[in-house]
Design a protein around this motif. Structure first.
Motif, PDB file in Angstrom:
ATOM      1  N   GLN A 228     -20.413  -9.545 -35.240  1.00  0.00           N
ATOM      2  CA  GLN A 228     -19.863  -8.217 -35.509  1.00  0.00           C
ATOM      3  C   GLN A 228     -20.912  -7.298 -36.115  1.00  0.00           C
ATOM      4  O   GLN A 228     -21.825  -7.741 -36.813  1.00  0.00           O
ATOM      5  CB  GLN A 228     -18.663  -8.310 -36.462  1.00  0.00           C
ATOM      6  N   GLY A 229     -20.753  -6.000 -35.822  1.00  0.00           N
ATOM      7  CA  GLY A 229     -21.624  -4.975 -36.375  1.00  0.00           C
ATOM      8  C   GLY A 229     -20.905  -3.644 -36.390  1.00  0.00           C
ATOM      9  O   GLY A 229     -19.732  -3.532 -36.030  1.00  0.00           O
ATOM     10  N   LYS A 230     -21.633  -2.605 -36.805  1.00  0.00           N
ATOM     11  CA  LYS A 230     -21.045  -1.270 -36.928  1.00  0.00           C
ATOM     12  C   LYS A 230     -21.500  -0.319 -35.829  1.00  0.00           C
ATOM     13  O   LYS A 230     -20.909   0.743 -35.653  1.00  0.00           O
ATOM     14  CB  LYS A 230     -21.400  -0.667 -38.298  1.00  0.00           C
ATOM     15  N   THR A 231     -22.554  -0.661 -35.101  1.00  0.00           N
ATOM     16  CA  THR A 231     -23.051   0.216 -34.052  1.00  0.00           C
ATOM     17  C   THR A 231     -23.241  -0.574 -32.769  1.00  0.00           C
ATOM     18  O   THR A 231     -23.475  -1.783 -32.797  1.00  0.00           O
ATOM     19  CB  THR A 231     -24.397   0.857 -34.443  1.00  0.00           C
ATOM     20  N   SER A 232     -23.135   0.128 -31.657  1.00  0.00           N
ATOM     21  CA  SER A 232     -23.349  -0.523 -30.367  1.00  0.00           C
ATOM     22  C   SER A 232     -24.806  -0.941 -30.244  1.00  0.00           C
ATOM     23  O   SER A 232     -25.709  -0.160 -30.553  1.00  0.00           O
ATOM     24  CB  SER A 232     -22.984   0.447 -29.235  1.00  0.00           C
ATOM     25  N   PRO A 233     -25.097  -2.165 -29.795  1.00  0.00           N
ATOM     26  CA  PRO A 233     -26.492  -2.623 -29.732  1.00  0.00           C
ATOM     27  C   PRO A 233     -27.269  -1.890 -28.649  1.00  0.00           C
ATOM     28  O   PRO A 233     -26.742  -1.564 -27.582  1.00  0.00           O
ATOM     29  CB  PRO A 233     -26.361  -4.117 -29.402  1.00  0.00           C
ATOM     30  N   GLN A 234     -28.539  -1.617 -28.929  1.00  0.00           N
ATOM     31  CA  GLN A 234     -29.424  -1.048 -27.923  1.00  0.00           C
ATOM     32  C   GLN A 234     -29.843  -2.119 -26.915  1.00  0.00           C
ATOM     33  O   GLN A 234     -30.154  -1.812 -25.768  1.00  0.00           O
ATOM     34  CB  GLN A 234     -30.668  -0.469 -28.608  1.00  0.00           C
TER      35      GLN A 234
END
Length: 589
Positions: A228-234
């Motif tokens: 999980q994270g807060k931003t869409s991965p590059q």
């Protein structure tokens, strides 16, 4: 984010960088185009009204509807309006087969949101497909791309991610313990709890499917890990062998669950608690001559337990048979002979003597933010004095009529750097920790490209004005540098920043050219420098130039929006709603 075991710096290979690059020269040589009509159109799903955030646009809004088979680069695939996977195969430049249906995807009108269908080819005989409505398919494609191609056969389908709509980021095939494994990396977004500052949480599901080798049984879900994270991965991909994940993102990702073992949860500072409230891993300070770092070690630690490996630009400090306290590349050169450490009780102090007196370090180890900088009274007073001229109670206390005031709103997107927390990391699948990391705070992500069909995709980053291609390396390679610089496109970072209407960016697997594709009409080709037949002299500097890099502009024969774009070593593929256009870029000569 889980604790970083080792911090690395992305070190470019200087032999791959041309410091004397003179820019691209416009070439008017025409590039031949060939067109195939699409009678059944292209399936296109727009974002739902509930998918309103920037992260939704990054993750699902800029979808590339065209997929290339890296194992057979003359074949591309798309999904038509009847939810059928169509194959377009190039036989000759003047002979392009019309679209051929290879798989009818089961389509049930979903009750909620839906995303575009995504597919990936992890090997010559397998295809992994996500229907965009919460179901994953594994398809056996046999001798795909050959003249005796057999019908595709679905051998696995299941609802995953609690039937939430997801897209497929990456997949790979490997054999271990006499079983055939398919690793699939899926992306979806969940509504965040109300106490969180953000409305959505970005979730990546790492699904492992297994099929016993030599048996007639089908695939079964063997393991599911959630990140999980807060931003869409590059960038996100599974490491070869399925040992870990490579993730590039503006904000950290962490492993939150694993169906095979428990995940040791760490404190999350993203729930509104200030990061400063967490206990720092160490305290450090500096003067113009040296850097001091203080650690608190376990009670009973003896001097013989301290292990220090110090090089002029690298450090590894730890306690024997226990944790590594600090490891990575230093932010400056040190004098090894003059550097030392002391242990008094539980306080371990490391004193690093700077090789050059004067420059102040932004951190002890590049990219390591676990320490807290301590300033003495004189340093704090000096810093306040320097900053006082930059602050005022008035908006513009001393205006200069000849100079317009600085306005940050006039900055363009290309002027912005990634956030300081932007990192490229390897997340280990067994320990659930980041085993290595590289800071991306000064490197914009330009595009991702599959160079070797059997390896993880490459990541293209901007370094100054250039575009550098980085290949993540498998942990089994025992490489000191997990991210290797493999190619450079001179000044492409600067060029790409000027393309306001750019939608897609790719490069040829052999690095012979890079290509930028606009939303409408235009495709730009930037070739690597090639030797000139006769000497050319620069008008300004008078320097003789032995190589010229050509730029070519392709006006695509369509007025429709470009929905998909792929490149091979020989040609470009451009997809619109009613046609597929191929552009011959290189010949076999």
């Amino acid at each position: 984010m889980a604790a970083v075991h080792a911090t690395h710096t992305l070190k470019p290979d200087r032999t791959l960088i041309d410091a004397n690059f003179d820019g691209y020269k416009l070439s008017l040589d025409p590039l031949p185009q060939y067109t195939v009509s699409l009678s059944t159109g292209v399936h296109d799903v727009k974002l739902d009204e509930e998918e309103y955030t920037y992260q939704h646009i990054r993750a699902f809004g800029m979808h590339n509807h065209l997929t290339m088979d890296q194992w057979n680069p003359d074949c591309v695939y798309y999904v038509d309006s009847k939810h059928t996977v169509q194959q377009v195969k190039v036989i000759l430049d003047t002979q392009i087969n019309p679209p051929r249906a290879v798989l009818k995807t089961p389509f049930d009108e979903p009750q909620g949101m839906r995303h575009n269908v995504t597919l990936h080819f992890p090997s010559r005989g397998w295809c992994v497909l996500a229907d965009g409505a919460g179901k994953l398919f594994v398809v056996q494609t046999h001798n795909r791309g050959t003249t005796e191609e057999e019908p595709w056969k679905v051998v696995f389908s299941d609802d995953l991610c609690e039937s939430q709509p997801f897209t497929l980021l990456h997949s790979l095939v490997h054999i271990s313990h006499n079983a055939l494994h398919i690793e699939a990396l899926l992306l979806h977004m969940d509504k965040a709890p109300q106490e969180h500052k953000t409305d959505f949480t970005v979730v990546m599901e790492w699904v492992t499917l297994a099929k016993q080798d030599g048996t007639s049984g089908g695939f079964k879900v063997e393991r599911v890990r959630q990140v999980q994270g807060k931003t869409s991965p590059q960038y996100a991909a599974v490491e070869c062998g399925g040992r870990g994940l490579f993730i590039a993102s503006d904000r950290p990702f962490k492993m939150v669950s694993d169906s095979a073992k428990d995940v040791e949860m760490e404190e999350d500072s993203s729930n509104g608690e200030s990061p400063a409230a967490k206990e720092p891993a160490y305290l450090w300070g500096q003067t113009a001559e040296d850097v001091s770092v203080k650690f608190t070690v376990h009670e009973g630690t003896a001097k013989s337990d301290i292990e220090l490996v110090l090089e002029s630009r690298r450090l590894k400090l730890g306690v024997k048979n226990r944790e590594v306290l600090l490891e990575g590349e230093l932010c400056g050169d040190v004098d090894i002979e003059a550097s030392t450490w002391t242990l008094e009780g539980q306080e371990l102090e490391l004193l690093l003597q700077k090789r050059e007196e004067g420059p102040m370090w932004p951190a002890v180890v590049a990219g390591d933010t676990r320490g807290q900088l301590i300033l003495d009274a004189d340093q704090a007073a000096e810093m306040n004095e320097r900053l006082s001229a930059l602050t005022s109670d008035q908006l513009n206390p001393d205006p200069d009529p000849d100079k317009k005031p600085y306005n940050t709103q006039e900055l363009e997107e290309c002027d912005a750097f990634p956030e300081d927390s932007a990192m490229l990391v390897r997340l280990d699948g067994e320990t659930h920790r980041n085993t290595c990391a590289a800071s991306l705070s000064s490197h914009q992500s330009l595009f991702n490209v599959q160079i070797d069909a059997g390896e993880a995709p490459c990541l293209c980053l901007r370094h100054d004005v250039d575009a550098l291609i980085w290949q993540p390396k498998s942990s089994s390679d025992n490489s000191d540098t997990p991210f290797t610089h493999v190619a450079t496109f001179n000044a492409l970072g600067y060029v790409q920043a000027s393309k306001r209407d750019m939608k897609f960016a790719k490069c040829a697997p052999n690095f012979s050219y890079a290509s930028l594709c606009d939303c409408l009409r235009h495709v730009y080709v930037y070739r690597q420098p090639t030797p000139t037949t006769s000497p050319v002299r620069n008008r300004k500097s008078g320097r003789v130039i032995g190589q010229i890099a050509k730029q070519q502009v392709v006006a695509v024969d369509t007025v429709e929006n470009i929905m998909g774009f792929q490149v091979s070593n020989e040609r470009l593929f451009v997809l619109t709603g009613s046609k597929l256009i191929t552009v011959r870029v290189n010949t076999d000569e």
